[in-house]
Design an enzyme around this catalytic site. Structure first.
Site, PDB file in Angstrom:
ATOM      1  CG  ASN A 154      -0.484  -0.142   2.432  1.00  0.00           C
ATOM      2  OD1 ASN A 154       0.642  -0.342   2.674  1.00  0.00           O
ATOM      3  ND2 ASN A 154      -1.157   0.290   3.513  1.00  0.00           N
ATOM      4  CD  GLU A 250       5.011  -0.592  13.287  1.00  0.00           C
ATOM      5  OE1 GLU A 250       4.136  -0.415  13.311  1.00  0.00           O
ATOM      6  OE2 GLU A 250       6.121   0.062  13.847  1.00  0.00           O
ATOM      7  CB  CYS A 284      -1.774   0.333   8.467  1.00  0.00           C
ATOM      8  SG  CYS A 284      -0.475   1.501   8.901  1.00  0.00           S
ATOM      9  CD  GLU A 462       8.605   0.251  11.107  1.00  0.00           C
ATOM     10  OE1 GLU A 462       9.440  -0.606  10.588  1.00  0.00           O
ATOM     11  OE2 GLU A 462       7.646   0.782  10.465  1.00  0.00           O
TER      12      GLU A 462
END
Ligand code: NAD
Length: 481
Positions: A154, A250, A284, A462
């Site tokens: 994505n 993630e 997400c 992150e």
């Protein structure tokens, strides 16, 4: 129309060169299904082994390159990446189905991550020391070794840079497995970056789940940085278990947006809608369920639907389009099935907006709004990853906090209010990696904020120094006097 002759052939990146043997798979444009966009290598466990062994060999000398020199190389990589955007963003659009501005944003965000991370090395490797009568202690940060990075389709550029930047600047080497649904533009950019690095520091192996599993389970891989779905992450954890390696995961989200009774409707919609429908909802931390006070529900829902009615779905290179197709058939079928089962459950499902002529032959779905959705309905509980969103009425703040937290996920979340203090107080009650007040989209992120999830949205963070710490071990050394 693109003919298959125009499609680049993209091999694995092992060392400085793209390979040109083995099997290839076609990548098709999800917005024009007859168009072959690229032919991309399909790897085997042997390709994984070759890349990992080369990365392991390169690690020995790369870890000894001074950190500020590695940071300088990251800055050069940033120049290469942004310099490639003009040429490669249109190719990325034709692979992943996003709008051109979304692909350009992906390159821009990736560049920002490289630059920001390069600026963090000063002091990061400074050992913590204790020197007393009995002993000398030094706690030193050391790189882990070969890192396996696995990314989805994505936002492939920035999601790769979120692993590459902290991994390389801290002295690790990398083997990346892109998604087979958006591998070409990313690999062509990485090929240019790999050439400014010592051979073997940055490698790419293409393929499907079997290649991902071979990479994660390889004994010379010491760290996995994975972004993708929660179900896939369970396989990744199992593959990593055999050789006990560190994981940053993630994963998916089911982000709640909580509208408080004092929020200005139009100002809220100006910002919130970007977080719902950008990338056709395939982000997400997209807004995936919206809670509205019962007293304001009808007015808010009417205003929401009126805005959504203005959207036009079309190809990512069509300037009149608001957003593009879904990325692949499985995702297209999943979202269509979800819409259908929500409709047959008796909920009020509205198909809004329109399809442009460019939306003829692809995985296009018009935006849908589910009015009067129940908090415990499937559409409110799952990660839809598509352009359909439920509006749920609530009665009081305790109820909406309980509902916001009633999820296996905990990635992003947001509170919408005209009173920032009230918003911050409510934000602190939400279980999530990130909670935003009066924002919830691309522009909500700030590289100073660690990004990641709680519960089944992942583990680890992150961005920034928190992200760099994921790629080092603490080596404790003590000498007795
Ligand atoms: P996915 O889990 O299907 O695939 C992600 C990657 O894992 C791909 O490269 C895929 O080939 C690889 N893979 C598949 N099976 C594997 C296995 N057994 N072992 C190792 N690797 C394997 O996800 P997707 O459909 O590409 O992306 C959508 C999902 O990603 C959504 O759930 C979304 O929320 C999540 N996502 C999370 C973030 C985040 O930062 N939290 C960002 C973007 C996307």
């Amino acid at each position: 129309m693109t003919t298959s002759q125009d499609a680049p052939t993209v091999g694995h990146l092992i060392g400085h060169e793209l390979t040109d043997t083995g099997a290839y798979a076609e990548v098709r444009d999800p917005g024009r299904l007859d168009d072959v966009v690229a032919r991309v290598a399909v790897g085997t466990p042997e390709d994984v082994d070759a890349a990992v062994r080369l990365a392991h060999q390169a690690f020995g000398s790369w870890r000894r390159v001074p950190a500020d020199e590695r940071a300088q190389l990251l800055l050069k990589a940033a120049d290469i990446l942004i310099g490639s955007a003009g040429e490669l963003a249109p190719l990325l659009v034709r692979e992943h189905g996003g709008m051109l501005w979304e692909a350009q944003t992906d390159f821009g965000l990736g560049t920002g991550v490289l630059q920001h991370t390069a600026g963090l090395v000063g002091g990061f490797f400074e050992p913590v020391r204790y020197d007393d009568e009995t002993s000398f202690i030094s706690v030193e940060r050391v790189p882990r070794g070969v890192v396996a990075a696995i990314v989805p389709w994505n936002m492939p550029v920035v999601l790769t840079m979120m692993k590459l930047a902290p991994a390389l600047v801290t002295g690790n080497t990398l083997v990346l497995k892109p998604s087979p649904f958006a591998p070409a533009a990313l690999t062509l950019a990485l090929h240019r970056i790999a050439r400014i690095l010592p051979e073997g520091v940055l490698n790419v192996v293409h393929g499907n789940a079997d290649v991902g599993e071979a990479l994660v389970s390889h004994p010379l891989v010491r760290k996995v940085g994975f972004t993708g779905g929660t179900e896939t992450a369970r396989h990744v954890m199992r593959s990593a278990a055999g050789t006990i390696k560190n994981l940053t995961l993630e994963l998916g989200g089911n982000d709640p947006a909580v509208v408080l009774d004092d929020a200005d409707t139009e100002a809220t919609l100006d910002r919130m809608l970007k977080g719902v429908f950008t990338r056709s909802g395939q982000i997400c931390f997209a807004v995936k369920r919206i809670y509205v006070p019962r007293s304001r529900y009808e007015a808010f829902a009417d205003a929401f639907c009126a805005r959504v009615e203005g959207y036009a779905v079309g190809h990512g290179l069509d300037e009149d389009a608001s957003f593009g197709p879904l990325n692949n058939k499985a995702q297209f079928d999943k979202v269509n099935d979800l819409v259908e089962s929500t409709r047959t459950s008796g909920a009020k499902v509205l198909r809004l907006g329109r399809k442009l002529a460019s939306a003829e032959n692809g995985y296009y779905i018009q935006p849908h709004v589910v009015r009067e959705a129940a908090h415990d309905s499937l559409i409110s509980c799952c990660e839809q990853f598509g352009p359909v969103v439920p509006l749920i009425a609530y009665d009081d703040e305790d109820q909406v906090v309980a509902w916001a937290n009633d999820s296996d996920h905990g990635l992003g979340s947001s509170v919408w209010t005209s009173d920032i203090e009230r918003g911050l107080a409510l934000a602190r009650r939400i279980e999530a990696g990130s909670t935003f007040v009066n924002t919830h989209s691309f522009d909500s992120l700030d590289l100073r904020m660690p990004f990641g999830g709680v519960k089944q949205s992942g583990t680890g963070r992150e961005f920034g120094e928190a992200g760099m710490k994921e790629y080092v071990e603490e080596h404790s050394i003590r000498a007795l006097k």
